[in-house]
Design a protein around this motif. Structure first.
Motif, PDB file in Angstrom:
ATOM      1  N   LEU A  22       0.825  -1.205   0.000  1.00 54.35           N
ATOM      2  CA  LEU A  22       0.000   0.000   0.000  1.00 54.35           C
ATOM      3  C   LEU A  22       0.864   1.261   0.000  1.00 54.35           C
ATOM      4  CD1 LEU A  22      -2.693  -1.071   2.645  1.00 54.35           C
ATOM      5  CD2 LEU A  22      -2.995  -0.923   0.174  1.00 54.35           C
ATOM      6  N   LEU A  23       2.026   1.174   0.647  1.00 54.52           N
ATOM      7  CA  LEU A  23       2.900   2.341   0.758  1.00 54.52           C
ATOM      8  C   LEU A  23       3.683   2.621  -0.519  1.00 54.52           C
ATOM      9  CD1 LEU A  23       4.437   1.902   4.333  1.00 54.52           C
ATOM     10  CD2 LEU A  23       2.712   3.541   3.615  1.00 54.52           C
ATOM     11  N   ASP A  24       4.061   1.584  -1.238  1.00 52.79           N
ATOM     12  CA  ASP A  24       4.940   1.748  -2.400  1.00 52.79           C
ATOM     13  C   ASP A  24       4.437   2.773  -3.413  1.00 52.79           C
ATOM     14  OD1 ASP A  24       6.823   0.056  -1.369  1.00 52.79           O
ATOM     15  OD2 ASP A  24       6.156  -1.701  -2.508  1.00 52.79           O
ATOM     16  N   PRO A  25       3.190   2.692  -3.859  1.00 57.05           N
ATOM     17  CA  PRO A  25       2.744   3.680  -4.851  1.00 57.05           C
ATOM     18  C   PRO A  25       2.695   5.102  -4.298  1.00 57.05           C
ATOM     19  CG  PRO A  25       0.904   2.293  -4.154  1.00 57.05           C
ATOM     20  CD  PRO A  25       2.141   1.682  -3.608  1.00 57.05           C
ATOM     21  N   LEU A  26       2.396   5.248  -3.017  1.00 60.22           N
ATOM     22  CA  LEU A  26       2.370   6.575  -2.410  1.00 60.22           C
ATOM     23  C   LEU A  26       3.787   7.148  -2.325  1.00 60.22           C
ATOM     24  CD1 LEU A  26       0.848   8.866  -1.096  1.00 60.22           C
ATOM     25  CD2 LEU A  26       0.940   7.619   1.073  1.00 60.22           C
ATOM     26  N   GLU A  27       4.746   6.291  -1.959  1.00 57.32           N
ATOM     27  CA  GLU A  27       6.133   6.746  -1.899  1.00 57.32           C
ATOM     28  C   GLU A  27       6.617   7.183  -3.279  1.00 57.32           C
ATOM     29  OE1 GLU A  27      10.641   5.159  -0.896  1.00 57.32           O
ATOM     30  OE2 GLU A  27       8.912   4.003  -0.172  1.00 57.32           O
ATOM     31  N   LYS A  29       4.821   8.332  -5.684  1.00 58.12           N
ATOM     32  CA  LYS A  29       4.151   9.587  -6.023  1.00 58.12           C
ATOM     33  C   LYS A  29       4.820  10.766  -5.323  1.00 58.12           C
ATOM     34  CE  LYS A  29      -0.479  11.619  -6.314  1.00 58.12           C
ATOM     35  NZ  LYS A  29      -1.925  11.418  -6.040  1.00 58.12           N
ATOM     36  N   LEU A  30       5.189  10.576  -4.057  1.00 59.55           N
ATOM     37  CA  LEU A  30       5.872  11.635  -3.311  1.00 59.55           C
ATOM     38  C   LEU A  30       7.238  11.942  -3.917  1.00 59.55           C
ATOM     39  CD1 LEU A  30       4.997  10.624   0.356  1.00 59.55           C
ATOM     40  CD2 LEU A  30       4.343  12.743  -0.795  1.00 59.55           C
ATOM     41  N   ARG A  31       7.959  10.898  -4.302  1.00 59.73           N
ATOM     42  CA  ARG A  31       9.264  11.095  -4.919  1.00 59.73           C
ATOM     43  C   ARG A  31       9.139  11.851  -6.241  1.00 59.73           C
ATOM     44  NH1 ARG A  31      13.768   8.403  -3.199  1.00 59.73           N
ATOM     45  NH2 ARG A  31      13.513   6.966  -1.449  1.00 59.73           N
ATOM     46  N   PHE A  32       8.100  11.529  -6.996  1.00 55.63           N
ATOM     47  CA  PHE A  32       7.891  12.210  -8.266  1.00 55.63           C
ATOM     48  C   PHE A  32       7.589  13.690  -8.043  1.00 55.63           C
ATOM     49  CE2 PHE A  32       4.929  13.746 -11.541  1.00 55.63           C
ATOM     50  CZ  PHE A  32       5.725  13.595 -12.662  1.00 55.63           C
ATOM     51  N   ARG A  33       6.761  13.976  -7.064  1.00 53.77           N
ATOM     52  CA  ARG A  33       6.337  15.358  -6.824  1.00 53.77           C
ATOM     53  C   ARG A  33       7.454  16.202  -6.195  1.00 53.77           C
ATOM     54  NH1 ARG A  33       0.169  15.654  -4.715  1.00 53.77           N
ATOM     55  NH2 ARG A  33       0.611  17.848  -5.117  1.00 53.77           N
ATOM     56  N   THR A  34       8.324  15.585  -5.424  1.00 45.15           N
ATOM     57  CA  THR A  34       9.401  16.345  -4.782  1.00 45.15           C
ATOM     58  C   THR A  34      10.662  16.407  -5.655  1.00 45.15           C
ATOM     59  OG1 THR A  34      10.065  14.351  -3.567  1.00 45.15           O
ATOM     60  CG2 THR A  34       8.608  15.906  -2.430  1.00 45.15           C
ATOM     61  N   GLY A  35      10.795  15.517  -6.611  1.00 39.75           N
ATOM     62  CA  GLY A  35      11.924  15.551  -7.547  1.00 39.75           C
ATOM     63  C   GLY A  35      13.268  15.487  -6.843  1.00 39.75           C
ATOM     64  N   LEU A  36      14.171  16.377  -7.245  1.00 38.58           N
ATOM     65  CA  LEU A  36      15.526  16.381  -6.686  1.00 38.58           C
ATOM     66  C   LEU A  36      15.565  16.799  -5.221  1.00 38.58           C
ATOM     67  CD1 LEU A  36      17.691  17.888  -9.576  1.00 38.58           C
ATOM     68  CD2 LEU A  36      17.746  15.546  -8.705  1.00 38.58           C
ATOM     69  N   LYS A  37      14.465  17.351  -4.729  1.00 38.82           N
ATOM     70  CA  LYS A  37      14.454  17.771  -3.320  1.00 38.82           C
ATOM     71  C   LYS A  37      14.429  16.565  -2.379  1.00 38.82           C
ATOM     72  CE  LYS A  37      12.153  22.192  -4.190  1.00 38.82           C
ATOM     73  NZ  LYS A  37      13.391  22.959  -4.066  1.00 38.82           N
ATOM     74  N   CYS A  38      13.978  15.436  -2.877  1.00 43.27           N
ATOM     75  CA  CYS A  38      13.963  14.209  -2.069  1.00 43.27           C
ATOM     76  C   CYS A  38      15.281  13.480  -2.264  1.00 43.27           C
ATOM     77  CB  CYS A  38      12.793  13.313  -2.486  1.00 43.27           C
ATOM     78  SG  CYS A  38      12.717  11.756  -1.563  1.00 43.27           S
ATOM     79  N   TYR A  39      16.031  13.303  -1.196  1.00 43.95           N
ATOM     80  CA  TYR A  39      17.346  12.684  -1.359  1.00 43.95           C
ATOM     81  C   TYR A  39      17.424  11.249  -0.863  1.00 43.95           C
ATOM     82  CZ  TYR A  39      18.240  13.788   3.604  1.00 43.95           C
ATOM     83  OH  TYR A  39      18.181  13.865   4.974  1.00 43.95           O
ATOM     84  N   GLY A  40      16.460  10.789  -0.085  1.00 41.56           N
ATOM     85  CA  GLY A  40      16.567   9.421   0.408  1.00 41.56           C
ATOM     86  C   GLY A  40      15.387   9.009   1.255  1.00 41.56           C
ATOM     87  N   SER A  41      15.505   7.842   1.862  1.00 39.40           N
ATOM     88  CA  SER A  41      14.445   7.315   2.721  1.00 39.40           C
ATOM     89  C   SER A  41      15.068   6.517   3.858  1.00 39.40           C
ATOM     90  CB  SER A  41      13.495   6.420   1.912  1.00 39.40           C
ATOM     91  OG  SER A  41      14.208   5.331   1.336  1.00 39.40           O
ATOM     92  N   ASP A  42      14.236   6.175   4.811  1.00 40.13           N
ATOM     93  CA  ASP A  42      14.647   5.401   5.986  1.00 40.13           C
ATOM     94  C   ASP A  42      15.816   6.087   6.707  1.00 40.13           C
ATOM     95  OD1 ASP A  42      12.641   3.510   5.456  1.00 40.13           O
ATOM     96  OD2 ASP A  42      13.953   2.428   4.081  1.00 40.13           O
ATOM     97  N   ASP A  43      16.984   5.456   6.756  1.00 43.21           N
ATOM     98  CA  ASP A  43      18.104   6.000   7.516  1.00 43.21           C
ATOM     99  C   ASP A  43      19.088   6.793   6.664  1.00 43.21           C
ATOM    100  OD1 ASP A  43      17.166   4.862   9.913  1.00 43.21           O
ATOM    101  OD2 ASP A  43      18.107   2.943   9.421  1.00 43.21           O
ATOM    102  N   ASP A  44      18.726   7.112   5.437  1.00 46.45           N
ATOM    103  CA  ASP A  44      19.612   7.887   4.571  1.00 46.45           C
ATOM    104  C   ASP A  44      19.853   9.274   5.151  1.00 46.45           C
ATOM    105  OD1 ASP A  44      19.811   5.890   2.659  1.00 46.45           O
ATOM    106  OD2 ASP A  44      18.126   6.643   1.492  1.00 46.45           O
ATOM    107  N   THR A  45      21.075   9.782   4.967  1.00 41.17           N
ATOM    108  CA  THR A  45      21.403  11.161   5.287  1.00 41.17           C
ATOM    109  C   THR A  45      22.041  11.779   4.052  1.00 41.17           C
ATOM    110  OG1 THR A  45      23.653  10.673   6.060  1.00 41.17           O
ATOM    111  CG2 THR A  45      21.873  10.539   7.700  1.00 41.17           C
ATOM    112  N   LEU A  46      22.128  13.091   4.034  1.00 48.01           N
ATOM    113  CA  LEU A  46      22.796  13.732   2.904  1.00 48.01           C
ATOM    114  C   LEU A  46      24.231  13.228   2.774  1.00 48.01           C
ATOM    115  CD1 LEU A  46      21.646  17.461   2.891  1.00 48.01           C
ATOM    116  CD2 LEU A  46      21.437  15.812   1.040  1.00 48.01           C
TER     117      LEU A  46
END
Length: 201
Positions: A22-27, A29-46
């Motif tokens: 259920l989460l995969d398609p929402l994630e 969609k969020l990645r698409f809408r945020t584009g380059l502003k989204c850098y990672g997920s879970d424990d990722d850091t810059l």
């Protein structure tokens, strides 16, 4: 948190697998809408993302810091396995260190000041040459609470990124209201994010 926005998405299902479906398609969609502003997920850091991007390219990174006082190098070295990409840095807090160890011309410092595009560019070039890295990033600014002027107020930060066939500088005013620690942290995050974007495009 300071300099970053975290989004949490949740779902309920009969199993963890069903909830993830259920989460995969929402994630996505969020990645698409945020584009380059989204850098990672879970424990990722810059820091971890930048190091991984460089690792994939087989390239190395060095840093030259002034106002961040080692915070940039600390953020990178906190990532396990960073040493195969991050080779080190120079904390050039005083102008004499910028001149002695980064080959920043004293005439340049006198003409433009330590907080300037010209000087951070020279710092980055010096770090890349002295440390033998593929990429180098430099940051210099006025973290306060004193030391600001009308032309260069507290919160004014300049960064430079030098790499294969690229040399970019940029400046930003984070504002004195962010406080010394805030300005230092935002400066480190900003230069890492700018490098991340350059590595992606």
């Amino acid at each position: 948190s300071l300099g970053e926005v975290k989004l949490r998405i949740t779902a309920r299902g009969s199993s963890v697998e069903d909830a993830n479906k259920l989460l995969d398609p929402l994630e996505q969609k969020l990645r698409f809408r945020t584009g380059l502003k989204c850098y990672g997920s879970d424990d990722d850091t810059l820091s971890s993302i930048v190091l991984e991007l460089l690792r994939q390219r087989g390239e190395t990174l060095a840093v030259a810091e002034s106002c961040t006082g080692g915070g940039l190098g600390a953020a990178l070295s906190q990532i396990p396995g960073a040493s195969d990409v991050f080779i080190g840095g120079i904390i050039s807090y005083s102008n004499s260190i910028k001149t002695k160890f980064l080959d920043v011309p004293s005439e340049m410092l006198n003409q433009f000041g330590a907080v300037s595009d010209q000087v951070v560019q020279a710092m980055a070039i010096g770090a890349r040459e002295k440390l033998g890295s593929d990429w180098a990033i430099a940051v210099s600014g006025i973290a306060g609470p004193g030391g600001g002027s009308e032309a260069k107020p507290v919160g004014c930060v300049h960064i430079a990124i030098v790499g294969p066939n690229i040399c970019e500088t940029n400046s930003k005013n984070f504002g004195a209201h962010m406080g010394r620690t805030g300005i230092q942290k935002l400066s480190a995050l900003w230069v890492l994010d700018q490098l991340r974007i350059l590595l992606l495009i």
